[in-house]
Structure formats: structure tokens, C-alpha cells
Scaffold this motif. Sequence first.
Motif, PDB file in Angstrom:
ATOM      1  N   LYS A  38      -4.858   6.021   2.614  1.00 23.25           N
ATOM      2  CA  LYS A  38      -5.251   5.872   4.085  1.00 23.25           C
ATOM      3  C   LYS A  38      -4.022   5.844   4.931  1.00 23.25           C
ATOM      4  O   LYS A  38      -4.150   6.396   6.238  1.00 23.25           O
ATOM      5  CB  LYS A  38      -6.276   4.572   4.169  1.00 23.25           C
ATOM      6  N   GLY A  46      -7.425  -3.572   1.583  1.00 21.66           N
ATOM      7  CA  GLY A  46      -8.519  -3.485   2.337  1.00 21.66           C
ATOM      8  C   GLY A  46      -8.205  -3.543   3.766  1.00 21.66           C
ATOM      9  O   GLY A  46      -6.994  -3.649   4.198  1.00 21.66           O
ATOM     10  N   PRO A  47      -9.385  -3.339   4.726  1.00 18.61           N
ATOM     11  CA  PRO A  47      -9.055  -3.328   6.332  1.00 18.61           C
ATOM     12  C   PRO A  47      -8.560  -4.647   6.662  1.00 18.61           C
ATOM     13  O   PRO A  47      -9.379  -5.520   6.713  1.00 18.61           O
ATOM     14  CB  PRO A  47     -10.364  -2.885   6.763  1.00 18.61           C
ATOM     15  N   SER A  48      -7.280  -4.893   7.016  1.00 18.76           N
ATOM     16  CA  SER A  48      -6.910  -6.367   7.492  1.00 18.76           C
ATOM     17  C   SER A  48      -5.648  -6.276   8.196  1.00 18.76           C
ATOM     18  O   SER A  48      -4.421  -5.903   7.540  1.00 18.76           O
ATOM     19  CB  SER A  48      -6.683  -7.102   6.123  1.00 18.76           C
ATOM     20  N   LYS A  90       0.908  -1.376  -0.061  1.00 19.26           N
ATOM     21  CA  LYS A  90      -0.066  -0.060  -0.086  1.00 19.26           C
ATOM     22  C   LYS A  90       0.995   1.201  -0.046  1.00 19.26           C
ATOM     23  O   LYS A  90       1.442   1.659   1.145  1.00 19.26           O
ATOM     24  CB  LYS A  90      -0.929   0.000   1.256  1.00 19.26           C
ATOM     25  N   THR A 123      -7.452   1.780  10.185  1.00 21.41           N
ATOM     26  CA  THR A 123      -6.211   2.260  10.330  1.00 21.41           C
ATOM     27  C   THR A 123      -6.118   3.596  11.117  1.00 21.41           C
ATOM     28  O   THR A 123      -5.214   3.639  12.023  1.00 21.41           O
ATOM     29  CB  THR A 123      -5.396   2.631   8.944  1.00 21.41           C
ATOM     30  N   ASP A 141     -10.669   0.574   5.009  1.00 18.59           N
ATOM     31  CA  ASP A 141      -9.367   0.835   5.720  1.00 18.59           C
ATOM     32  C   ASP A 141      -8.863   1.862   6.278  1.00 18.59           C
ATOM     33  O   ASP A 141      -8.165   1.920   7.298  1.00 18.59           O
ATOM     34  CB  ASP A 141      -8.457   0.363   4.271  1.00 18.59           C
ATOM     35  N   SER A 179      -2.218  -0.402  14.452  1.00 18.17           N
ATOM     36  CA  SER A 179      -1.818   0.188  13.060  1.00 18.17           C
ATOM     37  C   SER A 179      -0.426   0.745  13.115  1.00 18.17           C
ATOM     38  O   SER A 179      -0.316   1.603  14.196  1.00 18.17           O
ATOM     39  CB  SER A 179      -2.824   0.998  12.225  1.00 18.17           C
ATOM     40  N   ARG A 180       0.749   0.462  12.392  1.00 17.21           N
ATOM     41  CA  ARG A 180       2.222   0.919  12.522  1.00 17.21           C
ATOM     42  C   ARG A 180       2.047   2.347  12.154  1.00 17.21           C
ATOM     43  O   ARG A 180       2.656   3.386  12.591  1.00 17.21           O
ATOM     44  CB  ARG A 180       2.783   0.358  11.803  1.00 17.21           C
ATOM     45  N   ASN A 181       1.123   2.791  11.048  1.00 15.44           N
ATOM     46  CA  ASN A 181       0.869   4.211  10.617  1.00 15.44           C
ATOM     47  C   ASN A 181       0.594   5.013  11.807  1.00 15.44           C
ATOM     48  O   ASN A 181       0.999   6.196  12.110  1.00 15.44           O
ATOM     49  CB  ASN A 181       0.105   4.302   9.423  1.00 15.44           C
TER      50      ASN A 181
HETATM   51  O1  LIG Z   1      -2.796  -1.922   6.082  1.00 18.38           O
HETATM   52  C1  LIG Z   1      -3.073  -2.346   7.101  1.00 18.38           C
HETATM   53  C2  LIG Z   1      -4.689  -2.542   7.564  1.00 18.38           C
HETATM   54  O2  LIG Z   1      -5.328  -2.689   6.647  1.00 18.38           O
HETATM   55  C3  LIG Z   1      -1.976  -2.226   8.126  1.00 18.38           C
HETATM   56  O3  LIG Z   1      -1.979  -1.032   8.771  1.00 18.38           O
HETATM   57  P1  LIG Z   1      -0.432  -0.535   9.236  1.00 18.38           P
HETATM   58  O4  LIG Z   1       0.400  -0.869   7.985  1.00 18.38           O
HETATM   59  O5  LIG Z   1      -0.502   0.726   9.545  1.00 18.38           O
HETATM   60  O6  LIG Z   1      -0.059  -1.379  10.388  1.00 18.38           O
END
Ligand SMILES: O=C(CO)COP(=O)(O)O
Length: 332
Positions: free
Chosen positions: A192, A137-139, A108, A249, A245, A255-257
Motif C-alpha cells: 500500500k 493496518g490503517p493507523s 511496512k 494512505t 490501509d 501520509s508521508r508516502n
Molecule cells: O502506515 C501508515 C498508516 O497506516 C502511515 O503511513 P505513512 O508511512 O505513509 O505516513
Amino acid sequence: MSAETPINVVGGGAWGTALANAAAGAGHPVTLWLRDAQAAAALQAQRENPRYLPGVPLHPAIRATADADALAGARATLVVVPAQTMRGVLETLRGPLASAGPVILCAKGIERGSDSFMSAVAEQVLPPGVPVAVLSGPSFAADVARGLPTAVTLAAADAGLAAGLSALLSGPSFRLYHTDDVRGVEIGGAGKNVLAIACGIVVGRGLGESARAALIARAFAELMRFARAFGGRPETLMGLSGLGDLVLTASSPQSRNFAFGQRLGAGASPAEAAGGKLAEGAFTAAALAGLAAAKGLEMPVAEAVAAIVAGSASVDDVIAGLLARPLRGETD
Ligand SMILES: O=C(CO)COP(=O)(O)O
Ligand SMILES: NC(=O)C1=CN([C@@H]2O[C@H](COP(=O)(O)OP(=O)(O)OC[C@H]3O[C@@H](n4cnc5c(N)ncnc54)[C@H](O)[C@@H]3O)[C@@H](O)[C@H]2O)C=CC1
């Protein structure tokens, strides 16, 4: 092609390992390729990826290897490496990927320097005729790897291919919806991450949940403007790979972001905030803001994240700037 023909997964990080488990759970033998021979041998022997997915057993149908030739002859290949390494990885594996089925890009992000989406990078690098698809997608990897219910989007320009790959990879708890809107799905996934950093900053600065909700909504308005200008369909952005997503996130410290943004908001420098973990939005922010600016699009939240990450603006200055923007019609 028999049911014994493997699915490839390229990249043995959190998401690659989780997708390998999902593909194996859907009934396929899986070849999981890592660039490092020692890491591949350790994963194959230990049947666990303690660095990226501790505590999650590797499905017995997965074979980890660093042999690129083992990728040839697969049914499909998922490429699951950071966006900024995608070009190099595809170049390295170009030979075996000529006969390894459609290539499904799972990163992504937007490539820095060229400002290219992942499908454009793949089309430049892969041998002619290799079909390209995108999965987003959200995962969270940890959820998918544990078999918790998850739904994502698979996009390919050929709608029949998108439907076929979705059916191939869907399993008991991992559901793939399909679309032919590749660009829309890529915009949601890359955008996102940048906007989730902004939400993390707001929370880390202690600005409250109301501010976070306002920011998610205004950030989503930015993403819709961007998608309209860059060929993504609004209904795609409203779906799993866009709004779905962004909400995941921007709401979870998992979420790392978001966590990266939270640490920035609490006063860490960009280098301290990264803490050795991948926050894709930090690399994509400048590309997203730059692409928007080149078309005269206003993306104040993305611009703010790009400036903070580059160290050219402080969190407080950026927040003051956003709050001082002229009031406008909500849907202008
Ligand atoms: O893309 C993700 C969830 O859909 C993972 O998010 P992070 O990369 O921010 O951890
Ligand atoms: N972790 C998650 O929950 C999800 C991640 N993604 C996306 O998947 C992509 C990968 O993320 P993660 O697996 O989570 O990252 P990660 O940091 O857990 O793992 C990255 C993996 O890529 C490998 N890698 C790095 N450079 C490489 C190179 N040049 N050649 C070969 N391998 C290389 C690393 O060794 C590591 O195994 C990102 O774009 C991310 O946004 C998407 C959905 C969910």
C-alpha cells in the motif's frame, strides 16, 4: 508472567512512540529502546518526542532507554524501525531478544537487495525459537498516540499466539484483530505504501479525484494479484491491513508516502520530494515490482512508481504509458 512484566518497544520514531503509548494505555509498563543514549535520556526527561510526535505527552508507564540489556525478560517486543534497517537492528539486539518474548514486526516494507519480507528477515536473524508476529493496518501514529479509535491486524503463524498478543495489546481505543496469514498482512502493508505514492502523484499532477479513485481500485487489483502469487489470502487483503490501509494512505496528505507522491506529481525530484521524511514505499517499490516481474505478474502501477523513484522515467511519460495500456476485462 506478572502484569508488571514490561512490553518492549524498539524504535523511538513516530510509530514506536505511538505504540509505546498504546501499550502503556493497555495497562503495561513499557520499555522504549532508542539507539541513541542522548535521545533516550531527553525523551525520558521531557516526556515528549518533539521531533516525531510533537504535543503528545509520553504515558507515565513508559521508560525510555538506550540500554539493550533492559530489553531482556519482557513479555513481548514490538520492533518499530524503518524496513531497510530491520536486519541491522535485529542483529544488534539479538542477545536480549532471545528472552524478550515474541517479536512483533511493525515496519511496512520489503528489504532491498534480498527482496525479503520482514518476517523472513527476522527468521534469518533472531535466535531459533523466538516467535515472530507482524502488526499492520490503517493507523496514523498521531491518531494512535492521542488515543483516537484505531483498528489494526496482528498476524502470527500460530493462531493462538496471534489471538493472545492481540488481547495483550488491545486497549480502550486501540483494537487488534488477529489472523494466521502473516504473508497476506505483510503484502498489504508493504504494497500500500508504493501504491499510495502513485495516488499522491495523480493528485499532485492535478488529475482529479475520479482518477484517484480509479487508481486506488486498479492498484488494489494489482495487490490482490501479487498476494495470490505470493501466498497471501485474498480475504486478508480485503481487510484492515490491505484495503483498509490502502484507502487511508492513498487518501490523506497526512501520509508521508502520499505526500511524497504529491510532491513528485507537482514536479519535485525524488530527493526533493522526500524532504527528510520516511516514505517507505520509495524503498520498497523496486523490490515489489521486481518480485512481481520474476513471477511474470503485471503490476503497472508499482512498476511506474519504481521507475519514477529511480529517475528512469518522468511522471508525464509514466501517466501517458498507463493511459495507453490496452483495455482488458476488469477482473482478468
Ligand atoms: O502506515 C501508515 C498508516 O497506516 C502511515 O503511513 P505513512 O508511512 O505513509 O505516513
Ligand atoms: N508513522 C506511522 O503512522 C506509521 C508507521 N508505520 C511503519 O513503522 C515503521 C517506522 O516508521 P516511523 O516510526 O513512522 O518512522 P520515523 O521516521 O518516525 O522513525 C524512525 C525511527 O527509527 C529509528 N531508526 C532508524 N534507523 C535505526 C537503526 N538503524 N537503529 C535503531 N533505530 C533506528 C530513528 O531514529 C527513528 O527514531 C515504518 O516501516 C512505517 O511504515 C506503520 C504504521 C503507522
